[in-house]
Motif scaffolding. Structure first.
Motif, PDB file in Angstrom:
ATOM      1  N   PHE A  59     -31.161 -45.374 -11.445  1.00 26.32           N
ATOM      2  CA  PHE A  59     -30.163 -45.733 -11.561  1.00 26.32           C
ATOM      3  C   PHE A  59     -29.507 -46.333 -11.871  1.00 26.32           C
ATOM      4  O   PHE A  59     -28.773 -47.118 -12.798  1.00 26.32           O
ATOM      5  CB  PHE A  59     -29.238 -44.785 -11.362  1.00 26.32           C
ATOM      6  CG  PHE A  59     -29.107 -43.386 -11.617  1.00 26.32           C
ATOM      7  CD1 PHE A  59     -28.795 -42.947 -12.008  1.00 26.32           C
ATOM      8  CD2 PHE A  59     -29.545 -42.511 -10.110  1.00 26.32           C
ATOM      9  CE1 PHE A  59     -29.181 -40.975 -12.772  1.00 26.32           C
ATOM     10  CE2 PHE A  59     -29.628 -41.692 -10.467  1.00 26.32           C
ATOM     11  CZ  PHE A  59     -29.106 -40.547 -11.811  1.00 26.32           C
ATOM     12  N   GLU A  60     -29.194 -47.976 -11.084  1.00 30.12           N
ATOM     13  CA  GLU A  60     -29.118 -48.805 -11.467  1.00 30.12           C
ATOM     14  C   GLU A  60     -29.975 -50.038 -11.992  1.00 30.12           C
ATOM     15  O   GLU A  60     -29.578 -50.805 -13.098  1.00 30.12           O
ATOM     16  CB  GLU A  60     -29.773 -49.975  -9.345  1.00 30.12           C
ATOM     17  CG  GLU A  60     -28.672 -49.414  -8.481  1.00 30.12           C
ATOM     18  CD  GLU A  60     -27.120 -49.363  -8.378  1.00 30.12           C
ATOM     19  OE1 GLU A  60     -26.443 -50.488 -10.145  1.00 30.12           O
ATOM     20  OE2 GLU A  60     -26.120 -48.676  -8.359  1.00 30.12           O
ATOM     21  N   TYR A  99     -23.846 -41.768 -17.096  1.00 28.62           N
ATOM     22  CA  TYR A  99     -23.760 -40.627 -16.130  1.00 28.62           C
ATOM     23  C   TYR A  99     -22.493 -42.256 -14.934  1.00 28.62           C
ATOM     24  O   TYR A  99     -21.768 -43.097 -15.746  1.00 28.62           O
ATOM     25  CB  TYR A  99     -24.659 -41.495 -14.913  1.00 28.62           C
ATOM     26  CG  TYR A  99     -26.091 -40.553 -15.097  1.00 28.62           C
ATOM     27  CD1 TYR A  99     -26.822 -38.862 -14.969  1.00 28.62           C
ATOM     28  CD2 TYR A  99     -27.358 -41.659 -16.621  1.00 28.62           C
ATOM     29  CE1 TYR A  99     -27.298 -38.719 -15.072  1.00 28.62           C
ATOM     30  CE2 TYR A  99     -28.375 -40.552 -17.042  1.00 28.62           C
ATOM     31  CZ  TYR A  99     -28.616 -39.723 -15.977  1.00 28.62           C
ATOM     32  OH  TYR A  99     -30.006 -39.060 -16.453  1.00 28.62           O
ATOM     33  N   ALA A 100     -21.606 -40.999 -14.081  1.00 29.90           N
ATOM     34  CA  ALA A 100     -20.517 -41.090 -13.881  1.00 29.90           C
ATOM     35  C   ALA A 100     -21.192 -42.009 -11.829  1.00 29.90           C
ATOM     36  O   ALA A 100     -22.199 -40.947 -11.242  1.00 29.90           O
ATOM     37  CB  ALA A 100     -19.593 -40.607 -12.968  1.00 29.90           C
ATOM     38  N   LYS A 101     -20.794 -42.700 -11.612  1.00 31.19           N
ATOM     39  CA  LYS A 101     -21.012 -43.382 -10.360  1.00 31.19           C
ATOM     40  C   LYS A 101     -20.202 -42.536  -9.294  1.00 31.19           C
ATOM     41  O   LYS A 101     -19.026 -43.185  -9.325  1.00 31.19           O
ATOM     42  CB  LYS A 101     -21.038 -44.875  -9.540  1.00 31.19           C
ATOM     43  CG  LYS A 101     -21.690 -45.148  -8.687  1.00 31.19           C
ATOM     44  CD  LYS A 101     -21.615 -46.646  -8.601  1.00 31.19           C
ATOM     45  CE  LYS A 101     -22.374 -47.471  -7.618  1.00 31.19           C
ATOM     46  NZ  LYS A 101     -22.301 -48.602  -7.689  1.00 31.19           N
ATOM     47  N   TYR A 146     -24.855 -40.517  -9.002  1.00 32.94           N
ATOM     48  CA  TYR A 146     -24.694 -40.001 -10.184  1.00 32.94           C
ATOM     49  C   TYR A 146     -24.747 -38.968 -10.755  1.00 32.94           C
ATOM     50  O   TYR A 146     -25.977 -37.971 -10.251  1.00 32.94           O
ATOM     51  CB  TYR A 146     -25.420 -41.331  -9.948  1.00 32.94           C
ATOM     52  CG  TYR A 146     -25.898 -42.628 -10.011  1.00 32.94           C
ATOM     53  CD1 TYR A 146     -25.342 -43.536 -10.752  1.00 32.94           C
ATOM     54  CD2 TYR A 146     -26.322 -42.891  -9.105  1.00 32.94           C
ATOM     55  CE1 TYR A 146     -25.226 -44.776 -10.651  1.00 32.94           C
ATOM     56  CE2 TYR A 146     -25.971 -44.327  -8.619  1.00 32.94           C
ATOM     57  CZ  TYR A 146     -25.727 -45.588  -9.894  1.00 32.94           C
ATOM     58  OH  TYR A 146     -25.445 -46.641  -9.351  1.00 32.94           O
ATOM     59  N   LYS A 147     -23.748 -38.557 -11.606  1.00 36.15           N
ATOM     60  CA  LYS A 147     -23.517 -37.522 -12.220  1.00 36.15           C
ATOM     61  C   LYS A 147     -23.407 -37.407 -13.499  1.00 36.15           C
ATOM     62  O   LYS A 147     -22.883 -38.445 -13.712  1.00 36.15           O
ATOM     63  CB  LYS A 147     -23.049 -36.744 -11.802  1.00 36.15           C
ATOM     64  CG  LYS A 147     -23.322 -35.030 -11.419  1.00 36.15           C
ATOM     65  CD  LYS A 147     -22.379 -34.361 -10.822  1.00 36.15           C
ATOM     66  CE  LYS A 147     -21.620 -32.745 -10.910  1.00 36.15           C
ATOM     67  NZ  LYS A 147     -21.253 -32.326  -9.863  1.00 36.15           N
ATOM     68  N   LYS A 148     -23.894 -36.742 -14.356  1.00 39.77           N
ATOM     69  CA  LYS A 148     -23.494 -36.676 -15.844  1.00 39.77           C
ATOM     70  C   LYS A 148     -21.905 -36.055 -15.942  1.00 39.77           C
ATOM     71  O   LYS A 148     -21.612 -35.564 -15.253  1.00 39.77           O
ATOM     72  CB  LYS A 148     -25.056 -36.047 -16.664  1.00 39.77           C
ATOM     73  CG  LYS A 148     -25.869 -36.267 -16.392  1.00 39.77           C
ATOM     74  CD  LYS A 148     -26.179 -35.433 -18.365  1.00 39.77           C
ATOM     75  CE  LYS A 148     -27.885 -36.552 -18.939  1.00 39.77           C
ATOM     76  NZ  LYS A 148     -28.491 -35.893 -20.144  1.00 39.77           N
ATOM     77  N   PHE A 149     -21.532 -37.224 -16.747  1.00 44.19           N
ATOM     78  CA  PHE A 149     -19.851 -37.265 -17.588  1.00 44.19           C
ATOM     79  C   PHE A 149     -19.276 -35.068 -17.515  1.00 44.19           C
ATOM     80  O   PHE A 149     -18.371 -34.879 -16.811  1.00 44.19           O
ATOM     81  CB  PHE A 149     -19.514 -38.078 -18.394  1.00 44.19           C
ATOM     82  CG  PHE A 149     -19.351 -39.228 -17.461  1.00 44.19           C
ATOM     83  CD1 PHE A 149     -18.519 -39.719 -16.978  1.00 44.19           C
ATOM     84  CD2 PHE A 149     -20.233 -40.119 -18.085  1.00 44.19           C
ATOM     85  CE1 PHE A 149     -18.042 -40.828 -16.579  1.00 44.19           C
ATOM     86  CE2 PHE A 149     -19.387 -41.540 -17.755  1.00 44.19           C
ATOM     87  CZ  PHE A 149     -18.970 -41.480 -17.015  1.00 44.19           C
TER      88      PHE A 149
END
Length: 151
Positions: free
Chosen positions: A92-93, A124-126, A135-138
């Protein structure tokens, strides 16, 4: 080129922040002006009046096409995960770094070219929960998570 960079940064500001700073002035549009000093008019020459105009030849075809190729690679990398597979935080980073590079190259494009293409977005939202970063999709965020992020 400096004016275009500054102008694009100014345009990306929120309207509240735009009120705090002065809009950049295009030096190529500066003309000679007339100032009145005690009823006497005198012509004041602009320091930019002798600067030649920059031709608007489209030399950015390779830049725009390379940006679009990078966006496609980025979207492919995001969408290649399977349904029940989760990327690691390191992946994700890396995606976030790739997005930042894409965004920086988008800002460098001329305004005319930016209007023709779509800007890449990071889907993605942190979220930090119990001292752990995920991390998760908005579109999958709960209302509590949206409020915590200010969405």
């Amino acid at each position: 080129k400096l004016f275009n960079d500054l102008h694009s940064k100014y345009l990306s500001l929120r309207s509240v922040d735009k009120r705090k700073v002065q809009a950049p002035v295009n030096p190529h549009l500066q003309h000679d002006r007339i100032e009145k000093d005690g009823g006497i008019s005198k012509k004041v020459q602009s320091p930019f009046s002798k600067v030649p105009q920059i031709s608007s030849v489209n030399n950015n075809i390779e830049t725009v096409s390379s940006y679009q190729k990078q966006v496609l690679e980025f979207e492919f990398r995001i969408n290649k995960t399977r349904l029940f597979e989760q990327l690691s935080n390191q992946e994700f980073e890396e995606l976030q770094e790739q997005y930042r590079a894409l965004d920086a190259s988008y800002v460098k494009l001329p305004m005319e070219e930016r209007r023709k293409i779509q800007r890449a977005s990071f889907p993605y939202a942190k979220i930090e929960k119990d001292g752990r970063i995920t991390y998760k999709k908005f579109e999958l965020l709960t209302p509590e998570e949206r409020n915590a992020l200010g969405c």
